[in-house]
Design an enzyme around this catalytic site. Structure first.
Site, PDB file in Angstrom:
ATOM      1  N   HIS A 145       0.843  -1.202   0.000  1.00  0.00           N
ATOM      2  CA  HIS A 145       0.000   0.000   0.000  1.00  0.00           C
ATOM      3  C   HIS A 145       0.879   1.254   0.000  1.00  0.00           C
ATOM      4  O   HIS A 145       0.657   2.184  -0.793  1.00  0.00           O
ATOM      5  CB  HIS A 145      -0.905  -0.035   1.238  1.00  0.00           C
ATOM      6  CG  HIS A 145      -1.641   1.236   1.509  1.00  0.00           C
ATOM      7  ND1 HIS A 145      -2.979   1.403   1.200  1.00  0.00           N
ATOM      8  CD2 HIS A 145      -1.245   2.409   2.073  1.00  0.00           C
ATOM      9  CE1 HIS A 145      -3.355   2.613   1.563  1.00  0.00           C
ATOM     10  NE2 HIS A 145      -2.320   3.250   2.098  1.00  0.00           N
ATOM     11  N   GLU A 146       1.882   1.286   0.874  1.00  0.00           N
ATOM     12  CA  GLU A 146       2.760   2.453   0.956  1.00  0.00           C
ATOM     13  C   GLU A 146       3.623   2.600  -0.294  1.00  0.00           C
ATOM     14  O   GLU A 146       3.831   3.714  -0.789  1.00  0.00           O
ATOM     15  CB  GLU A 146       3.638   2.361   2.209  1.00  0.00           C
ATOM     16  CG  GLU A 146       2.875   2.281   3.524  1.00  0.00           C
ATOM     17  CD  GLU A 146       1.936   3.454   3.748  1.00  0.00           C
ATOM     18  OE1 GLU A 146       2.149   4.525   3.141  1.00  0.00           O
ATOM     19  OE2 GLU A 146       0.980   3.306   4.531  1.00  0.00           O
ATOM     20  N   HIS A 149       1.693   4.314  -2.931  1.00  0.00           N
ATOM     21  CA  HIS A 149       1.695   5.780  -2.844  1.00  0.00           C
ATOM     22  C   HIS A 149       2.916   6.357  -3.549  1.00  0.00           C
ATOM     23  O   HIS A 149       2.818   7.343  -4.286  1.00  0.00           O
ATOM     24  CB  HIS A 149       1.708   6.221  -1.381  1.00  0.00           C
ATOM     25  CG  HIS A 149       0.372   6.212  -0.722  1.00  0.00           C
ATOM     26  ND1 HIS A 149      -0.703   6.939  -1.190  1.00  0.00           N
ATOM     27  CD2 HIS A 149      -0.074   5.567   0.389  1.00  0.00           C
ATOM     28  CE1 HIS A 149      -1.741   6.749  -0.396  1.00  0.00           C
ATOM     29  NE2 HIS A 149      -1.393   5.911   0.560  1.00  0.00           N
ATOM     30  N   GLU A 222      -6.073   7.035  -1.209  1.00  0.00           N
ATOM     31  CA  GLU A 222      -6.029   5.854  -0.347  1.00  0.00           C
ATOM     32  C   GLU A 222      -6.651   4.650  -1.042  1.00  0.00           C
ATOM     33  O   GLU A 222      -6.161   3.525  -0.915  1.00  0.00           O
ATOM     34  CB  GLU A 222      -6.739   6.127   0.981  1.00  0.00           C
ATOM     35  CG  GLU A 222      -5.979   7.039   1.922  1.00  0.00           C
ATOM     36  CD  GLU A 222      -4.562   6.571   2.162  1.00  0.00           C
ATOM     37  OE1 GLU A 222      -4.369   5.382   2.494  1.00  0.00           O
ATOM     38  OE2 GLU A 222      -3.635   7.390   2.001  1.00  0.00           O
TER      39      GLU A 222
END
Length: 293
Positions: A145-146, A149, A222
Site C-alpha cells: 500500500h505504501e 503511494h 487511499e
C-alpha cells in the site's frame, strides 16, 4: 498515513510565516491608487503559494524522520529486519521504482507511512506495533500500500494541488484584507495595520477550510493505494490487514499520534470533510467490489 498531517502542518506554517514576512516587507506591487491589481496579485500569490508547497514537499522526509524518531535499517540486525528489507526491495522492483529508505519507529499503534519528494527518493517506515501484531502477509500488504503511494507519485500530485490551494488562499486573503482596510477603516493611503491583521487571520481561516480539498484528494488516493496493495501483494491480505486495523481501533487501542497523522483513521460526520483517509469499512468494501469488477 503519517505524511498527510506533517505535510499540511508544514505547508500551513510556511504559508502563514511567508505571508507575515512579505506583508511586513511590503513585497508585492499589487496595490494601486485605484485598488488591487488582480493580475499582479495572482502572479505574486502563485509564486509564493507553490514555493510554500514545495518547501513542505522537500522537508517531508526529514520531518517524518525527526518527528517519528524513525530508525533507518542500513544493515539488518535480525531475521525480522532482513525480511522487512527483502520485502520492500521485492515490492519496489514490482512497482518499478528505486528501493526507498526503510525504517521502523517505536509506536504500539499499528501504523506505516511513506514519504519523499519523488518516486526514487522516498522513505517507507512501519511501527513496531504493526510488525509485532500483524501476520507477515498482512505486513507485506501494508508495505505494498505504501509503495503504491510512492509509485503513484502521490506526494508530487499533493504538492501541485496544495500549490493551487495556497495560491487562492493568499489571493483571497489579500482581497479580504484590502476590503477591510479600505471599506471599514477608510484607509486610502497604502496598507494599514487592519490590512496586515485581516490578511493573516484570513489566511489561517481559509487555509483550514482549503485543507478539505487536500483531504478529499488524500481520501481518493487511499483507494488507489489499497488497489496497489492488492496488486503488488495480495487482495485477501490487504483486506485482512484493514480488518485487523479496524478491530484494533474498535477495541480502543490508544494512539500516541494526533488523528491527522494516523495511518488508517476512522471518522464520521463533519470530521469526514477533514479526514485524510476514508472509513475502513468503505475501503474494505471497495477492495471486495473490485475483486468482482
Amino acid at each position: 498515513m503519517l505524511r498527510i498531517g506533517l505535510f499540511l502542518l508544514t505547508n500551513l506554517a510556511v504559508l502563514v510565516v511567508a505571508g507575515v514576512v512579505l506583508s511586513l516587507l511590503g513585497v508585492g506591487n499589487y496595490r494601486t491608487a485605484d485598488g488591487l491589481d488582480l493580475t499582479n496579485l495572482l502572479i505574486f500569490c502563485a509564486v509564493f503559494g507553490f514555493v510554500g508547497s514545495f518547501i513542505s514537499l522537500f522537508l517531508s522526509k526529514w520531518m517524518a524522520k525527526k518527528t517519528m524518531g524513525v530508525q533507518l535499517i542500513e544493515q539488518p540486525r535480525n531475521a525480522d529486519e532482513k525480511w522487512l528489507v527483502d520485502t520492500v526491495v521485492e515490492l519496489s522492483q514490482k512497482a518499478g521504482i528505486k528501493t526507498p529508505e526503510i525504517g521502523v519507529f517505536a509506536a504500539q499503534e499499528s501504523n506505516a507511512f511513506a514519504t519523499g519528494w519523488n518516486r526514487n527518493d522516498a522513505l517507507v517506515a512501519v511501527s513496531l506495533g504493526l510488525l509485532q501484531r500483524f501476520e507477515r502477509d498482512e505486513v507485506k500488504a501494508v508495505l505494498a500500500h505504501e509503495i503504491g503511494h510512492v509509485a503513484n507519485g502521490d506526494m508530487i500530485t499533493l504538492s501541485l494541488i496544495q500549490g493551487v490551494v495556497n495560491t487562492f488562499v493568499m489571493f483571497f486573503a489579500r482581497i479580504i484584507g484590502d476590503l477591510v482596510d479600505r471599506v471599514i477603516f477608510k484607509n486610502e493611503e497604502g496598507r494599514g495595520i487592519a490590512f496586515f491583521i485581516t490578511t493573516i487571520v484570513a489566511e489561517l481561516v481559509l487555509g483550514i477550510l482549503a485543507s478539505m480539498i487536500v483531504a478529499a484528494f488524500s481520501r481518493y488516493r487511499e483507494y488507489r493505494a489499497d488497489a496497489a496493495g492488492a496488486t503488488l501483494a495480495d487482495r485477501g491480505a490487504m483486506i485482512r490487514a484493514l480488518q485487523r486495523l479496524q478491530a484494533e481501533m474498535s477495541a480502543g487501542v490508544e494512539s500516541p499520534l494526533p488523528s491527522s497523522m494516523r495511518a488508517f483513521g476512522i471518522s464520521g460526520g463533519v470530521r469526514n470533510l477533514f479526514a485524510s483517509h476514508p472509513p475502513l469499512e468503505a475501503r474494505i468494501q471497495a477492495l471486495r467490489d473490485s475483486a468482482h469488477g
